[in-house]
Design a protein around this motif. Structure first.
Motif, PDB file in Angstrom:
ATOM      1  N   TRP A   1      -7.472  -5.494   5.969  1.00  0.00           N
ATOM      2  CA  TRP A   1      -7.204  -4.221   6.653  1.00  0.00           C
ATOM      3  C   TRP A   1      -8.268  -3.912   7.703  1.00  0.00           C
TER       4      TRP A   1
ATOM      5  N   TYR B   1       0.822  -1.219   0.000  1.00  0.00           N
ATOM      6  CA  TYR B   1       0.000   0.000   0.000  1.00  0.00           C
ATOM      7  C   TYR B   1       0.852   1.264   0.000  1.00  0.00           C
TER       8      TYR B   1
ATOM      9  N   PHE C   1      -5.895   6.312   2.751  1.00  0.00           N
ATOM     10  CA  PHE C   1      -6.878   5.550   1.978  1.00  0.00           C
ATOM     11  C   PHE C   1      -8.289   5.834   2.487  1.00  0.00           C
TER      12      PHE C   1
ATOM     13  N   TRP D   1       1.936   1.801  -3.505  1.00  0.00           N
ATOM     14  CA  TRP D   1       0.820   2.276  -4.321  1.00  0.00           C
ATOM     15  C   TRP D   1       0.624   3.782  -4.157  1.00  0.00           C
TER      16      TRP D   1
END
Length: 517
Positions: free
Chosen positions: A201, A150, A264, A153
């Motif tokens: 998550w 992540y 996120f 990303w």
């Protein structure tokens, strides 16, 4: 190079013959005149690419000629050539929007360099940007295919936004097409990554997880609060990372950015879910359990974001934080003016939360209004209209009123949006929700290759409105359409900005901390 037309105005033009021949040998077409009056008449009848203008001429001076050119609303670049190095002359010339200036005596190469800088600048920038992206293309390709985590990303997306904005300046349709293909591939890989990792998550036992909506305050905001100055947390609804990068320079006029990051958004990437999660510091399934009266599912009557202040008060109580805070929501221009008029009163609070709802309204209005479809037809114009809004907004006015005060400022958002292009057919019953990027219901029928399906909502931290409820999320640039009136809805919504699903643009969103300069 197509013929470039230069107008050179100087009362001693005869002495510049050799310079003019030099430029003509380099491919420029030079028209020579000896005074400002003739120059103004010439410009009424002829199109030129650059004016070389002597500052010190009898009759009408160069500065006076320059002012008249600007009055004629001619956007032609003007290079002022002057013997006079006095600071006030330079200040006046620069204030009158000259493009460049040269000090006499000038040599031919100086003039040539100035012309190249003005005329070839866009082409040279485009070439340099294109070459640099071609080199970066391979490293981005390798990053996409190396199973990024992540954190990687977030870095990939930041790089993609950087190159998208650079390509916009370069104006190279061919390279933009190459870039768009790479960005589409990135979104395809990102959707697979989210499908594999998202539900893990949601587990509190998971050690490695990104900062998300429900942990934003705990991980990013509370640790950044300054106990010695008033703190402002501004949430601009539906602000993508590229839109933030567009308005960041306007913030930078008054504030210094000390930390810029991304986090996120939870799924669905919509205001009802992600913003309630931010203020409650909980996942939606937990909010529903703790606040059954306040939480509203999609199919229930009533406003979905009416209790953010109450949720936040509960969050600080739960985390045992003694914070005197204010909460302001701006939904329209009157609210914005009220914010401008009251911003100084907020300096009495340790933390001031301001929720500003313009960008979300822009994306919804763009769907409904033909004029906005024209104004914000693609990513570049969507960024441009966001920057124009912010520069002239009550929010910017209010912040400018605080620019001379010592404050700590955190800007974030709840989710982003994606321009949808690919229709995805879905069949559902009357209870199925209407959002184009996610749906939940009891009898959903869809192609599993085209969506992320979550059969047990609790695994994704989501409420379960009915016993058999499941969620589906559109991925990449897909949008969910029902079979009835299918073609109408496909055409109506294609190329609109939507949110609720899985894409880099919707899920990886900005959070930045700034201090007074």
């Amino acid at each position: 190079m197509s013929q470039i037309n230069i107008l050179w105005v100087d009362d001693e033009i005869e002495s510049l013959k050799s310079q003019i021949i030099f430029l003509e040998n380099k491919g420029y077409q030079v028209s020579a005149l000896t005074n400002g009056y003739d120059a103004l008449e010439f410009l009424k009848e002829n199109i030129v690419d650059v004016v070389l203008l002597d500052e010190s001429m009898p009759g009408i001076t160069g500065l006076e000629t320059l002012a008249k050119i600007k009055e004629m609303d001619i956007q032609v670049p003007v290079v002022m050539i002057t013997k006079n190095e006095a600071e006030n002359v330079m200040d006046e010339a620069i204030g009158s929007q000259i493009t460049d200036y040269l000090i006499k005596p000038v040599n031919p190469n100086q003039v040539l360099l100035s012309l190249k800088k003005i005329i070839d600048n866009k082409r040279l920038v485009a070439e340099k940007t294109t070459n640099a992206y071609q080199q970066e293309f391979r490293s981005l390709f390798m990053a996409l295919n190396s199973n990024p985590d992540y954190k990687e990303w977030m870095e990939i997306y930041k790089k993609l936004v950087y190159w998208e904005m650079e390509m916009g300046k370069a104006d190279s349709p061919e390279m933009m097409e190459v870039f768009n293909t790479q960005k589409a591939e990135a979104n395809s890989e990102f959707a697979k990554f989210i499908s594999r990792n998202y539900t893990s998550w949601m587990s509190p036992k998971q050690l490695e997880q990104p900062v998300m909506s429900h942990t934003l305050f705990k991980e990013k905001v509370f640790p950044a609060l300054d106990p010695n100055v008033p703190n402002f947390f501004i949430l601009i609804d539906n602000l993508r990372y590229d839109q933030w990068k567009t308005i960041q320079p306007i913030f930078a006029e008054s504030f210094r950015v000390v930390e810029e990051d991304t986090f996120f958004s939870i799924l669905p990437t919509s205001t009802q879910y992600s913003r309630n999660a931010i203020f409650a510091g909980m996942l939606p399934v937990e909010i529903e359990a703790k606040f059954p009266e306040e939480w509203k599912n999609d199919d229930e009557e009533g406003g979905k974001n009416l209790y953010e202040e109450k949720f936040f008060a509960a969050q600080i109580a739960r985390l045992k934080k003694d914070l005197k805070f204010s909460y302001t929501k701006v939904l329209n221009h009157n609210d914005g003016q009220h914010l401008v008029n009251n911003i100084h009163n907020m300096l009495n609070y340790q933390l001031n939360i301001i929720v500003y709802n313009f960008v979300d309204m822009l994306s919804h209005a763009r769907t409904e209004m033909e004029v906005l479809k024209e104004l914000a037809g693609d990513e570049m114009s969507y960024r441009s209209i966001t920057a124009s809004w912010f520069e002239h907004s009550p929010l910017h006015q209010a912040l400018k009123k605080l620019a001379d005060r010592k404050i700590n400022l955190i800007v974030a958002t709840d989710h982003g949006s994606v321009r949808v292009k690919t229709p995805v057919k879905v069949i559902g019953d009357k209870q199925t929700t209407t959002n184009l990027r996610y749906k939940h219901g009891r009898n959903l029928n869809y192609d599993p290759k085209e969506v992320l399906a979550v059969r047990d909502p609790k695994e994704a931290g989501l409420p379960k409105p009915n016993v058999n409820s499941s969620y589906i999320f559109a991925r990449e640039d897909g949008y969910l359409c029902y079979p009835n009136n299918y073609n109408y809805f496909v055409n109506y919504y294609r190329n609109t900005f939507q949110h609720g699903g899985i894409s880099l643009e919707e899920m990886i969103v900005p959070v930045a901390r700034m201090v007074s300069k």
